[in-house]
Design a protein around this motif. Structure first.
Motif, PDB file in Angstrom:
ATOM      1  N   LEU A   1       0.813  -1.217   0.000  1.00 19.19           N
ATOM      2  CA  LEU A   1       0.000   0.000   0.000  1.00 19.19           C
ATOM      3  C   LEU A   1       0.845   1.266   0.000  1.00 19.19           C
ATOM      4  CD1 LEU A   1      -2.649  -1.037   2.640  1.00 19.19           C
ATOM      5  CD2 LEU A   1      -2.936  -0.935   0.174  1.00 19.19           C
ATOM      6  N   LYS A   2       1.836   1.315   0.862  1.00 22.20           N
ATOM      7  CA  LYS A   2       2.632   2.519   1.041  1.00 22.20           C
ATOM      8  C   LYS A   2       3.881   2.527   0.174  1.00 22.20           C
ATOM      9  CE  LYS A   2       0.176   4.465   4.227  1.00 22.20           C
ATOM     10  NZ  LYS A   2      -0.413   5.768   4.080  1.00 22.20           N
TER      11      LYS A   2
ATOM     12  N   ASP B   1      -5.980   3.119   5.310  1.00 20.56           N
ATOM     13  CA  ASP B   1      -5.087   2.180   4.633  1.00 20.56           C
ATOM     14  C   ASP B   1      -5.716   0.803   4.456  1.00 20.56           C
ATOM     15  OD1 ASP B   1      -3.168   4.146   4.534  1.00 20.56           O
ATOM     16  OD2 ASP B   1      -2.114   3.439   6.324  1.00 20.56           O
TER      17      ASP B   1
ATOM     18  N   ILE C   1      -7.615  -1.172   2.653  1.00 20.72           N
ATOM     19  CA  ILE C   1      -8.335  -1.295   1.382  1.00 20.72           C
ATOM     20  C   ILE C   1      -9.188  -2.551   1.325  1.00 20.72           C
ATOM     21  CG2 ILE C   1      -6.696   0.102   0.116  1.00 20.72           C
ATOM     22  CD1 ILE C   1      -5.592  -2.506  -1.087  1.00 20.72           C
TER      23      ILE C   1
END
Length: 108
Positions: free
Chosen positions: A52-53, A79, A81
């Motif tokens: 994600l990041k 965050d 999802i």
């Protein structure tokens, strides 16, 4: 056309309501499991990056990265999802979206 004839509509309704309740309980259980696995993934990968990041933070020295990640990187509900893909998941309740009268989008 493939439908069974129901002799007693009250029994049919009762049966359908019981089935619905079982399915709702199963959905809650699955969503809780997804939420917990997602939490684990996000917490375990904060110091070196994740899908994600990204992994850009991993390029800095490991000493600086490890100390700063513990201080500055907090798990964000946004965050999530996977959890946020369902309007009935625990993550949605954390954010307070999806409530009656709230027409905001979960994702920007």
């Amino acid at each position: 056309i493939g439908h069974r004839s129901v002799s007693n509509p009250r029994d049919a309704l009762s049966s359908l309501l019981n089935k619905r309740e079982k399915l709702q309980n199963e959905l809650r259980s699955i969503e809780k499991q997804v939420y917990e696995l997602e939490t684990s993934y996000l917490q375990e990968t904060t110091s070196f990056g994740n899908a994600l990041k990204g992994f850009e933070g991993n390029r800095s020295s490991s000493k600086n990265n490890a100390s700063s990640s513990k201080k500055s990187k907090k798990l964000q509900a946004e965050d999530r999802i996977f959890s946020l893909s369902s309007v009935t998941s625990p993550a949605v309740e954390e954010l307070g979206v999806g409530k009656e009268g709230d027409h905001r989008s979960i994702h920007p």
